[in-house]
Design a protein around this motif. Structure first.
Motif, PDB file in Angstrom:
ATOM      1  N   ALA A 186       0.827  -1.202   0.000  1.00 13.52           N
ATOM      2  CA  ALA A 186       0.000   0.000   0.000  1.00 13.52           C
ATOM      3  C   ALA A 186       0.866   1.258   0.000  1.00 13.52           C
ATOM      4  CB  ALA A 186      -0.934  -0.008   1.218  1.00 13.52           C
ATOM      5  N   VAL A 187       1.965   1.228   0.756  1.00  7.18           N
ATOM      6  CA  VAL A 187       2.892   2.364   0.777  1.00  7.18           C
ATOM      7  C   VAL A 187       3.531   2.537  -0.591  1.00  7.18           C
ATOM      8  CG1 VAL A 187       5.050   3.253   1.744  1.00  7.18           C
ATOM      9  CG2 VAL A 187       3.352   2.175   3.250  1.00  7.18           C
ATOM     10  N   ILE A 188       3.930   1.417  -1.211  1.00  7.07           N
ATOM     11  CA  ILE A 188       4.554   1.484  -2.536  1.00  7.07           C
ATOM     12  C   ILE A 188       3.578   2.035  -3.566  1.00  7.07           C
ATOM     13  CG2 ILE A 188       5.409   0.030  -4.426  1.00  7.07           C
ATOM     14  CD1 ILE A 188       6.757  -1.708  -2.259  1.00  7.07           C
ATOM     15  N   GLU A 189       2.342   1.602  -3.491  1.00  9.04           N
ATOM     16  CA  GLU A 189       1.328   2.115  -4.419  1.00  9.04           C
ATOM     17  C   GLU A 189       1.152   3.621  -4.257  1.00  9.04           C
ATOM     18  OE1 GLU A 189      -3.373   1.351  -5.667  1.00  9.04           O
ATOM     19  OE2 GLU A 189      -2.459   0.252  -4.002  1.00  9.04           O
ATOM     20  N   ALA A 190       1.160   4.103  -3.030  1.00 13.32           N
ATOM     21  CA  ALA A 190       1.052   5.549  -2.799  1.00 13.32           C
ATOM     22  C   ALA A 190       2.286   6.282  -3.310  1.00 13.32           C
ATOM     23  CB  ALA A 190       0.857   5.812  -1.304  1.00 13.32           C
ATOM     24  N   ALA A 191       3.450   5.645  -3.169  1.00 14.26           N
ATOM     25  CA  ALA A 191       4.698   6.285  -3.606  1.00 14.26           C
ATOM     26  C   ALA A 191       4.784   6.384  -5.120  1.00 14.26           C
ATOM     27  CB  ALA A 191       5.896   5.510  -3.056  1.00 14.26           C
ATOM     28  N   GLN A 192       4.124   5.494  -5.833  1.00 12.09           N
ATOM     29  CA  GLN A 192       4.183   5.517  -7.300  1.00 12.09           C
ATOM     30  C   GLN A 192       3.631   6.805  -7.877  1.00 12.09           C
ATOM     31  OE1 GLN A 192       2.215   1.766  -8.065  1.00 12.09           O
ATOM     32  NE2 GLN A 192       4.163   0.728  -8.509  1.00 12.09           N
ATOM     33  N   ALA A 193       2.798   7.486  -7.123  1.00  9.03           N
ATOM     34  CA  ALA A 193       2.276   8.775  -7.586  1.00  9.03           C
ATOM     35  C   ALA A 193       3.375   9.827  -7.640  1.00  9.03           C
ATOM     36  CB  ALA A 193       1.152   9.244  -6.670  1.00  9.03           C
ATOM     37  N   HIS A 194       4.459   9.624  -6.885  1.00 10.04           N
ATOM     38  CA  HIS A 194       5.579  10.567  -6.855  1.00 10.04           C
ATOM     39  C   HIS A 194       6.745  10.117  -7.736  1.00 10.04           C
ATOM     40  CE1 HIS A 194       3.769  12.591  -3.365  1.00 10.04           C
ATOM     41  NE2 HIS A 194       3.575  11.394  -2.833  1.00 10.04           N
ATOM     42  N   ALA A 195       6.669   8.905  -8.291  1.00  5.64           N
ATOM     43  CA  ALA A 195       7.815   8.296  -8.980  1.00  5.64           C
ATOM     44  C   ALA A 195       8.327   9.168 -10.124  1.00  5.64           C
ATOM     45  CB  ALA A 195       7.440   6.916  -9.500  1.00  5.64           C
ATOM     46  N   ARG A 196       9.650   9.149 -10.277  1.00  7.74           N
ATOM     47  CA  ARG A 196      10.291   9.846 -11.393  1.00  7.74           C
ATOM     48  C   ARG A 196      11.384   8.933 -11.958  1.00  7.74           C
ATOM     49  NH1 ARG A 196      12.094  14.827  -9.227  1.00  7.74           N
ATOM     50  NH2 ARG A 196      14.117  13.901  -8.743  1.00  7.74           N
ATOM     51  N   ASP A 197      11.301   8.681 -13.262  1.00 10.58           N
ATOM     52  CA  ASP A 197      12.245   7.774 -13.934  1.00 10.58           C
ATOM     53  C   ASP A 197      12.254   6.396 -13.270  1.00 10.58           C
ATOM     54  OD1 ASP A 197      13.008   9.849 -15.646  1.00 10.58           O
ATOM     55  OD2 ASP A 197      14.560  10.545 -14.268  1.00 10.58           O
ATOM     56  N   GLY A 198      11.136   6.005 -12.710  1.00  8.60           N
ATOM     57  CA  GLY A 198      11.025   4.694 -12.100  1.00  8.60           C
ATOM     58  C   GLY A 198      11.421   4.639 -10.640  1.00  8.60           C
ATOM     59  N   PHE A 199      12.050   5.681 -10.118  1.00  9.69           N
ATOM     60  CA  PHE A 199      12.454   5.712  -8.712  1.00  9.69           C
ATOM     61  C   PHE A 199      11.281   6.207  -7.863  1.00  9.69           C
ATOM     62  CE2 PHE A 199      16.523   5.964 -10.938  1.00  9.69           C
ATOM     63  CZ  PHE A 199      17.223   4.952 -10.291  1.00  9.69           C
ATOM     64  N   LEU A 200      10.945   5.458  -6.828  1.00 10.65           N
ATOM     65  CA  LEU A 200       9.746   5.751  -6.046  1.00 10.65           C
ATOM     66  C   LEU A 200       9.910   6.897  -5.064  1.00 10.65           C
ATOM     67  CD1 LEU A 200       8.366   2.178  -5.248  1.00 10.65           C
ATOM     68  CD2 LEU A 200       7.824   3.699  -7.143  1.00 10.65           C
TER      69      LEU A 200
END
Length: 395
Positions: A284-298
């Motif tokens: 769930a944390v990773i899914e939320a972080a994907q909204a901030h991802a840049r160039d694949g980095f979370l």
């Protein structure tokens, strides 16, 4: 005929192959009409010496005479002009090998053995911050124990661990310089230690939040920012800051996060990738972080790259907490010891520690993935306030 200055520039250019005296030991030796070389014959300490003064016509007659006059002056002073020129060349070469250049070259040579090719900069930073500002422009051959002492004295007692790293890196730089054939004092760092004395400050363990206090802190990380999400995942997984900050979407396969071997401390073997089980709260944390991802980095930083360890640490500092992000590994380990009956090898593997000797590891092929998944699931329940019950492992 004149004893000196026998040649003229015009005549020297027109002469064919042969040897022609300008006088007082200066000769033009021509291999062909278009080219040749200047040679000065002198007697030093009763021994005849021939000294090259450059190629003709690149070195014209007037310049050759100046070089010859300078060499004769050295002879009159009782010096060997050839040896003096060699010494001057060595001095000039030495002055080109400044510590800052040697340090960078040493860093480049060691990148392959450092985590992530040293991209995090931790190997070089003690030199960059505490050595190079004062000694970077000093020829490496001139650096002695007094220079090193004066450089590190301000932090020797107050920042003992940083000073230790700085002097160790400097020692490696001196060894690197010696391997390049430069004359350096390889004992300079040890002599500097003797001058500095034993550090009064003793480094201690990184402060950790007691595991009983982790749920309240976890609950406070609720604004969905990159820093809050990174700290949440750090707590949930028990990994080190470096692999977490450089977490890339490509490293996640379903409910398993595979950390590359080069990002794991103490795991230099190319086959020693480390699998981290991802429980529902972590996903769930990773899914939320994907909204901030840049160039694949979370967990990207505001400007470029990924967030720094200092970014997470500053959040805790602003809250006037003594604990630091790395300390959550200790929080998890203490919880495992005090609130579960997890076997030692499973608990240590959860933190990515190498357990047992080489022979034991060769026969034990498991990484306890499912056992670790069960423990991390209960840890997630605990830090989110759902359960604090004793965990008993099933075999």
């Amino acid at each position: 005929m004149r004893a000196t200055n026998r040649l003229s520039a015009k005549a020297a250019a027109a002469l064919g192959p042969g040897k022609y005296a300008d006088g007082a030991g200066l000769w033009l030796v021509k291999e062909e009409t278009a080219r040749g070389k200047w040679v000065l014959r002198v007697t030093v300490h009763g021994r005849r010496r021939e000294m090259g003064l450059g190629a003709f016509p690149a070195v014209p007659l007037a310049e050759a005479r100046k070089h010859a006059d300078a060499a004769r002056a050295k002879v009159r002073a009782g010096l060997d002009p050839i040896k003096e020129r060699q010494r001057e060349k060595r001095e000039a070469a030495r002055n080109l090998h400044l510590l800052k250049d040697i340090a960078l070259d040493a860093f480049e040579s060691r990148k392959a053995e450092l985590k992530g090719d040293g991209k995090a900069g931790r190997w070089f930073s003690p030199l960059e911050r505490h050595i190079l500002p004062k000694l970077g422009k000093v020829p490496v051959a001139d650096i002695d124990q007094a220079d090193i002492r004066d450089c590190l004295l301000p932090i020797w007692h107050s920042k003992a661990e940083t000073a230790r790293k700085a002097i160790n890196r400097l020692s490696l730089c001196l060894k690197h310089a010696a391997a390049l054939g430069l004359e350096v004092d390889l004992q300079a760092t040890e002599k500097a230690r003797a001058l500095l004395g034993k550090p009064r400050h003793k480094s201690g363990n990184i402060p950790a939040l007691p595991w009983q206090d982790v749920p309240a802190f976890y609950d406070s990380l609720n604004d969905g920012t990159v820093t809050h999400l990174a700290l949440r995942l750090l707590i949930l997984t028990g990994v080190r800051s470096l692999p977490l900050r450089f977490l890339h979407e490509s490293q996640i396969d379903g409910d398993v996060w595979t950390i590359p071997a080069e990002a794991m401390k103490g795991r230099r073997d190319a086959t020693a990738d480390f699998r981290v089980p991802l429980v529902p709260e972590s996903l769930a944390v990773i899914e939320a972080a994907q909204a901030h991802a840049r160039d694949g980095f979370l967990f990207p930083s505001v400007r470029k790259g990924v967030i720094s360890d200092a970014t997470m640490a500053r959040l805790m500092e602003r809250r006037e907490m003594e604990a630091r992000p790395h300390g959550f590994r200790s929080s998890l380990r203490d919880w495992l010891a005090e609130a579960t009956d997890a076997p030692h090898e499973v608990a240590e593997t959860m933190l990515g520690h190498v357990v047992g000797g080489s022979v034991e590891r060769a026969y034990r092929r498991t990484d306890f993935l499912e056992q670790r998944r069960a423990l991390l699931a209960r840890w997630a329940q605990y830090v989110t306030g759902q359960s604090g019950q004793l965990v008993r492992m099933a075999y």
